[in-house]
Design a protein around this motif. Structure first.
Motif, short mmCIF file in Angstrom:
data_model
loop_
_atom_site.label_atom_id
_atom_site.label_comp_id
_atom_site.label_asym_id
_atom_site.label_seq_id
_atom_site.Cartn_x
_atom_site.Cartn_y
_atom_site.Cartn_z
N TYR A 214 6.95 -9.90 1.93
CA TYR A 214 6.26 -8.65 2.21
C TYR A 214 4.75 -8.80 2.06
CZ TYR A 214 10.00 -5.11 2.41
OH TYR A 214 11.06 -4.32 2.77
N TYR A 215 4.05 -8.17 2.99
CA TYR A 215 2.65 -7.82 2.82
C TYR A 215 2.65 -6.29 2.87
CZ TYR A 215 0.96 -12.57 3.21
OH TYR A 215 0.71 -13.89 2.97
N LEU A 216 2.38 -5.67 1.74
CA LEU A 216 2.49 -4.22 1.63
C LEU A 216 1.10 -3.62 1.75
CD1 LEU A 216 2.45 -1.47 -0.24
CD2 LEU A 216 4.54 -1.94 1.10
N SER A 217 0.93 -2.81 2.79
CA SER A 217 -0.35 -2.14 2.98
C SER A 217 -0.28 -0.70 2.53
CB SER A 217 -0.75 -2.18 4.46
OG SER A 217 -1.38 -3.38 4.82
N TRP A 218 -1.43 -0.22 2.11
CA TRP A 218 -1.62 1.19 1.81
C TRP A 218 -2.56 1.77 2.87
CZ3 TRP A 218 0.94 3.93 -1.90
CH2 TRP A 218 1.59 3.22 -2.91
N PHE A 219 -2.22 2.99 3.29
CA PHE A 219 -3.03 3.73 4.24
C PHE A 219 -3.26 5.13 3.69
CE2 PHE A 219 -2.51 0.86 7.85
CZ PHE A 219 -1.34 0.19 7.52
N ARG A 220 -4.22 5.81 4.27
CA ARG A 220 -4.38 7.21 3.95
C ARG A 220 -4.80 7.98 5.19
NH1 ARG A 220 -9.70 7.62 0.00
NH2 ARG A 220 -11.28 6.99 1.54
N GLN A 221 -4.54 9.28 5.15
CA GLN A 221 -4.83 10.14 6.29
C GLN A 221 -5.28 11.49 5.75
OE1 GLN A 221 -1.49 10.96 8.96
NE2 GLN A 221 -2.92 10.95 10.70
#
Lengths: 107, 118
Positions: free
Chosen positions: B32-39
């Motif tokens: 896994y490469y776990l990304s965080w995003f926001r909106q």
């Protein structure tokens, strides 16, 4: 950072129409371009990866094309469930960046 | 069936630290490469950064000074910390997975709204 610019920002269309959404990168990103669909209050959904590969389970009326800096998402024969916001996103370099979104509305 | 679930406080005070956890179920997080995003409400998507299953990180330059990500492989959990928050950090925060060798985000958490307010 690589800037992603989508056009148009919004689009009105009718059920059964064919629509195209464009995405331009500020520098070449080869084929590292993905398209996502997002409906209000919902999670982004992967539609197309690597510019033209259809994600499993996505209807075949969705297709993608392009390479380098210019890309297109095409939706053939629009269905009621297709009205949503569409984002392009580049995975060529970090920071990964998105277009500003194209809102597809019912005419 | 792979599932990702964000959890954490929905309200954070200005100047304090936002802490979220992304729990993965339905399989191992190896590769896994776990990304965080926001909106932010009514706005577009922003990539915050990623952490790999081995702990390698890469953060967005715009947030790098305030972001820390970590992974607990024994719990299948990834964590995000964002310090010194302001109202501009109010957003829905998502985690999403990218598998090693692949260049897209195929599974996303449902997202969690974090409001920064006193």
């Amino acid at each position: 950072d690589i800037q992603m610019t989508q056009s148009p920002s919004s689009l009105s269309a009718s059920v059964g129409d064919r629509v195209t959404i464009n995405c331009r990168a500020s520098q070449s990103i080869s084929h590292y371009l993905n398209w996502y669909q997002q409906k209000p209050g919902k999670v982004p959904k992967l539609l197309i990866f690597a510019a033209s590969s259809l994600q499993s389970g996505v209807p075949s009326r969705f297709s993608g094309s392009g390479s380098g800096t210019d890309f297109t998402l095409t939706i053939n024969s629009l269905q009621p469930e297709d009205f949503a916001t569409y984002y392009c996103q580049q995975n060529h370099n970090t920071p990964y960046t998105f277009g500003q979104g194209t809102r597809l509305e019912i005419k | 069936q792979v599932q990702l679930q964000e959890s954490g406080p929905g309200l954070v005070k200005p100047s304090e630290t936002l802490s979220l956890t992304c729990t993965v179920s339905g399989g191992s997080i190896s590769s896994y490469y776990l990304s965080w995003f926001r909106q932010p409400p009514g706005k577009g998507l922003e990539w915050i950064g990623y952490i790999s299953y081995t702990g390698t990180t890469d953060y967005s330059p715009s947030l790098r000074s305030r972001v820390t990500m970590s992974v607990d492989t024994s719990k299948n959990q990834f964590s995000l910390r964002l310090t010194s928050v302001t109202a501009a950090d109010t957003a829905v925060y998502y985690c999403a997975r990218q598998l090693s060798g692949y260049f897209y985000f195929d599974y996303w958490g449902r997202g969690t709204l974090v409001t920064v307010s006193s």
